[in-house]
Design an enzyme around this catalytic site. Structure first.
Site, PDB file in Angstrom:
ATOM      1  N   GLU A 120      79.066  28.278  16.618  1.00 50.51           N
ATOM      2  CA  GLU A 120      78.067  28.481  17.663  1.00 50.51           C
ATOM      3  C   GLU A 120      77.199  29.681  17.276  1.00 50.51           C
ATOM      4  OE1 GLU A 120      77.578  29.020  22.505  1.00 50.51           O
ATOM      5  OE2 GLU A 120      79.577  28.908  21.639  1.00 50.51           O
ATOM      6  N   GLY A 252      83.412  37.852  20.691  1.00 54.18           N
ATOM      7  CA  GLY A 252      84.727  38.128  21.252  1.00 54.18           C
ATOM      8  C   GLY A 252      85.683  36.990  20.997  1.00 54.18           C
ATOM      9  N   MET A 254      85.752  32.207  20.713  1.00 57.15           N
ATOM     10  CA  MET A 254      84.993  30.959  20.654  1.00 57.15           C
ATOM     11  C   MET A 254      85.848  29.810  21.150  1.00 57.15           C
ATOM     12  SD  MET A 254      82.210  29.474  20.008  1.00 57.15           S
ATOM     13  CE  MET A 254      81.970  27.721  20.290  1.00 57.15           C
ATOM     14  N   GLU A 255      85.248  28.982  22.022  1.00 61.40           N
ATOM     15  CA  GLU A 255      85.970  27.964  22.776  1.00 61.40           C
ATOM     16  C   GLU A 255      86.129  26.637  22.063  1.00 61.40           C
ATOM     17  OE1 GLU A 255      81.568  27.523  24.232  1.00 61.40           O
ATOM     18  OE2 GLU A 255      82.906  29.134  23.606  1.00 61.40           O
ATOM     19  N   GLU A 289      87.631  31.420  27.645  1.00 60.57           N
ATOM     20  CA  GLU A 289      87.535  30.390  26.603  1.00 60.57           C
ATOM     21  C   GLU A 289      88.282  29.126  27.008  1.00 60.57           C
ATOM     22  OE1 GLU A 289      85.331  31.037  24.527  1.00 60.57           O
ATOM     23  OE2 GLU A 289      85.216  33.180  24.898  1.00 60.57           O
ATOM     24  N   HIS A 292      86.208  27.045  29.384  1.00 57.39           N
ATOM     25  CA  HIS A 292      85.132  26.319  28.709  1.00 57.39           C
ATOM     26  C   HIS A 292      85.536  24.873  28.388  1.00 57.39           C
ATOM     27  CE1 HIS A 292      81.556  28.613  28.026  1.00 57.39           C
ATOM     28  NE2 HIS A 292      82.143  29.607  27.385  1.00 57.39           N
TER      29      HIS A 292
END
Length: 849
Positions: A120, A252, A254-255, A289, A292
């Site tokens: 992302e 921080g 990522m999902e 996360e 998400h």
């Protein structure tokens, strides 16, 4: 060449992907990636595929080789004309990439010998040719071959053998959610049974030796999964959920679907190495996360202009989660502090933009406080307007209607309109208009009737000179002169530029408890006396409004001190009541005792048309803190001792609240005893919260030599703890010594500036020392600019984000502006400056013109 993307230019992709098959042969300098992508035409247009930094070995359509002459000259898009394509076809490619050379940490890269990804927003194009846009979704099958012992990707494992693993993700996802990890890892594991009775395997993967520090992350994941089922009815949908801790990471966390990749600082914690704040952030980000999975993965955004749809909603959900796990009132106040410190500052400067911008040059520059924190505030306003029950009904409809889709803000607004019957056209301005509205309240009291007249106005922002009125939910109550609440919380809905509301039948003139729960992200201007503020601080039934009353008293005093007056007596008297009641709610008392920061004081002065003087602000704040400490020394000392926790460390809200109050008292007493209490606490501390807190105040009084050496000796091998050591020194050093200290630290061999955490710790620590960064001789600006210029060729994303240190420069004096402008111009003139950093520097310089 820099290209500006416009929301108005968005067009649907002309193909659907039925399946994506990827094969990886991992090697540090020459990883081979083979892809087979099954396309079906759904509209007119050429096949456009994104790629960057790829060594393309072969291309084919239905196994028919394509001429490599089709490749763009210097990356960009590979375009295959529509006339050359059947209705259904399989595109195949084989490329070679170099993870070891990927210092930008986008796409596939190495972190300490571990292969990992970050895709992302537009990182997947660094892995292979693909339509790298969020509205193109497909199920993925991934085969990984490597000599690394652990091979992970999205979805469920379907096959494994020596040196090979195959993963299948049945849920269609865009490329930005792709993830791969390969390394020497260890897992701590658990199982979770969902509402429908499915058993899910949970794993937190860390480097060997880090297992004892991963337990809290796993516990947080279990709590988040259970809460999401209870609060939103959302159940997890795969057989396994993996989290991996990575040392080198721009963000921080990522999902990625089923394989969340985390900055290790948001996974690893023990009492000896992590503060209470670290524990709370770990719990909150684990939740963020995980949430998400539905608000971002199952339902994603149609294009990157809609980023606030998934991020604002998910931030709101993680704020609710933390409030439920800890103290909702304290969490709300902390969120307000964060919003004002980061987002209001953004709204007031040259980087202002709406939650949904209408253009950008580099999307990575829009992962901002406006998109995240203000996006969450907009969700909160919607919830307040429609009520809790209708909010839950609306979210159920959103999930049912849009599952598996890539959506827009319009889709989101429509579900609220359909469930509530409201026309939310005007409310939508919160998404499309930049800037923070200023809400002015005037009172008229006659014959038992209180009339409140509100006026809203929003200052012009770049590209948006006109600001029509917005819908503002104003939650308020009325407090009688004896401290009793005469009107419980009532929500007024303001829709006009000026609007009046009447409250009748009142026996005596009440004090207005305004903006309860911080019901809208606005600034407030009102005439209120210090006695009324003190009454609210003592008796308001809304914790947020009660804290605000004390905060306003303190801020007024600090503004006066910055002007050279002896203001602050009223705040000092009001603090006595806070200290008397402190043990009832230590966390709340700590918030009340913590003075507004120097940046906020500068903001308040600028809002009143004055030019802030960072040196005067610093001196005035220190003087007020000393006066408060001197006036209340016995009570502060008593509380500091009473809040000591003799039992084992617990990272819960109660224990954290006691420690926060102890450190708030210590911060004030430190002005009187030259660090004697801080030194004693440092020597006796049994947890990082108190050890770091004591160290910070020893640095502030210049009594830090022994403590810093002890800290480094004790934790020198722990990268995350040493990040704290690098950060607190420039942050807490006296302003006239901070830049020199930062330069000394930057010269150390263990300043690993290519690691984003270490770079942010040192450079960000100095930038957060207000008077030091804004030193009149420009030395703070020069130091930060030098390092940004050094980092940009290596990691443009981190560089660009840290240029925001300069975003408030237009409000300072001509000399400081000249120094900052010169520093920024040196960055702008750098040969080969990245698109990321160039966009940010250009916007900030425009504000200094």
């Amino acid at each position: 060449m820099t290209v500006t993307q416009y929301l108005a230019d968005w067009r649907p992709y002309p193909f659907r992907i039925a399946r994506t098959r990827l094969e990886f042969d991992l090697a540090p300098r020459a990883t081979r990636v083979r892809s087979r992508i099954e396309f079906q035409r759904i509209g007119p247009g050429d096949l456009a595929l994104d790629g960057a930094g790829l060594k393309t070995l072969s291309l084919a359509i239905d196994d028919r080789p394509l001429d490599l002459g089709l490749l763009p000259a210097e990356g960009g898009q590979l375009v295959i004309p529509a006339a050359d394509l059947p209705e259904r076809f399989t595109f195949a490619a084989e490329v070679e990439i170099d993870p070891e050379a990927n210092t930008a940490l986008e796409g596939l890269y190495l972190s300490g010998g571990m292969f990992c990804t970050q895709c992302e927003a537009e990182g997947f194009r660094h892995i292979t040719w693909y339509p790298d846009r969020p509205d193109v979704m497909a199920p993925f099958e991934v085969a990984i071959r490597s000599d690394q012992p652990v091979l992970l990707s999205n979805g469920n494992p379907v096959a494994a053998g020596p040196g090979e693993a195959v993963w299948h993700d049945p849920w269609p996802k865009p490329a930005y959610l792709f993830a791969l990890v390969a390394g020497d890892l260890r897992a701590i594991s658990d199982r979770f049974t969902t509402l429908s009775g499915r058993s899910v395997a949970l794993n937190v993967w860390v480097r060997p030796g880090d297992e004892p520090r991963a337990g809290y992350a796993l516990e947080s994941l279990v709590r988040a999964m259970r809460w999401d089922e209870q609060a939103y009815g959302r159940e997890y949908d795969l057989d396994v959920f993996n989290i991996v801790a990575v040392d080198d990471f721009n963000m921080g966390a990522m999902e990625n679907k089923g394989l969340n990749i985390f900055n290790s600082k948001l996974v690893l914690a023990t009492a000896e190495t992590a503060t209470d704040g670290d524990y709370e952030r770990i719990e909150g980000v684990i939740g963020h996360e995980y949430f998400h999975n539905w608000t971002g993965n199952r339902i994603t955004c149609r294009d990157w202009f809609q980023l606030c749809l998934k991020e604002g909603l998910t931030v709101f959900r993680d704020q609710q989660f933390t409030g439920a796990m800890r103290s909702a009132a304290v969490k709300r106040i902390q969120d307000v502090q964060t919003l004002r410190a980061r987002q209001f500052r953004e709204d007031a400067g040259p980087l202002a933009h709406p939650p949904r911008p209408d253009s950008y040059q580099e999307i990575n520059n829009f992962y901002t406080a406006t998109v995240y924190e203000k996006g969450a505030e907009v969700i909160g306003m919607l919830k307040r307007l429609v009520g809790d029950d209708l909010y839950r009904k609306t979210l159920d409809l959103y999930f049912d209607r849009h599952d598996g889709q890539a959506c827009t803000i319009e889709d989101w607004i429509k579900v609220f309109e359909d469930t509530s019957g409201r026309d939310l056209t005007q409310f939508k301005r919160w998404y499309t208009d930049a800037g923070t509205p200023r809400l002015t309240m005037a009172e008229d009291w006659r014959d038992g009737t209180l009339t409140l007249t509100f006026r809203q106005e929003t200052a012009p922002t770049p590209g948006q000179p006109e600001k029509p009125p917005r819908v503002i939910p104003i939650a308020l109550g009325l407090i009688g002169p004896n401290g009793d609440e005469v009107l419980p919380t009532t929500v007024l809905e303001m829709t006009e530029a000026e609007q009046s509301f009447r409250f009748q039948g009142l026996g005596a003139r009440p004090v207005v408890s305004l903006l309860r729960g911080f019901s809208a992200p606005v600034t407030v201007a009102r005439e209120i006396g210090v006695d009324q503020q003190a009454l609210l601080l003592a008796h308001d039934t809304d914790a947020c409004a009660r804290w605000q009353a004390g905060h306003d008293l303190a801020l007024d005093a600090l503004v006066g001190r910055a002007r050279g007056t002896e203001a602050g007596a009223e705040f000092g008297r009001a603090i006595a009541g806070v200290l008397d009641d402190a043990e009832a709610d230590p966390a709340f008392a700590a918030l009340c005792l913590s003075l507004p920061g120097e940046e906020e004081i500068a903001t308040a002065l600028a809002a009143q048309g004055e030019i802030p003087d960072p040196d005067a602000i610093h001196a005035g704040r220190e003087a007020l803190a000393r006066d408060i400490a001197a006036a209340h020394e016995p009570a502060l000392a008593r509380l500091c001792d009473a809040m000591a926790d003799p039992g084992p460390y617990r990272p819960d809200a109660e224990g954290a609240g006691r420690r926060s109050l102890r450190l708030a008292c210590l911060a004030l007493l430190n002005r009187l005893d030259a660090g004697a209490r801080a030194e004693a606490l440092f020597d006796a501390a049994g947890n990082m919260t108190e050890r770091q807190g004591a160290l910070e105040w020893l640095i502030a009084v210049g009594r830090d030599t022994r403590a810093l050496a002890d800290f480094a000796q004790r934790f020198g091998e722990n990268r995350l703890v040493m990040d704290k050591w690098f950060m607190v020194q420039p942050l807490r050093a006296a302003p006239d010594r901070a830049v020199a200290r930062a330069r000394d630290l930057a010269a150390r061999p263990d300043f690993d500036w290519k690691n984003p955490n270490r770079f942010r710790a040192l450079i960000g620590g100095l930038a957060a020392n207000h008077a030091a960064f804004h030193a009149a001789d420009g030395s703070g600006y020069d130091f930060v600019a030098e390092w940004l210029m050094r980092l940009d060729p290596v990691n443009p994303q981190t560089t660009a984000r840290m240029t925001t240190a300069f975003e408030t420069m237009p409000r300072y004096d001509a000399g400081r502006r000249a120094h900052a402008r010169a520093a920024l111009q040196r960055i702008a003139a750098l040969q080969g400056l990245s698109r990321n950093t160039r966009e940010m520097v250009t916007r900030i310089l425009a504000g200094l013109a």
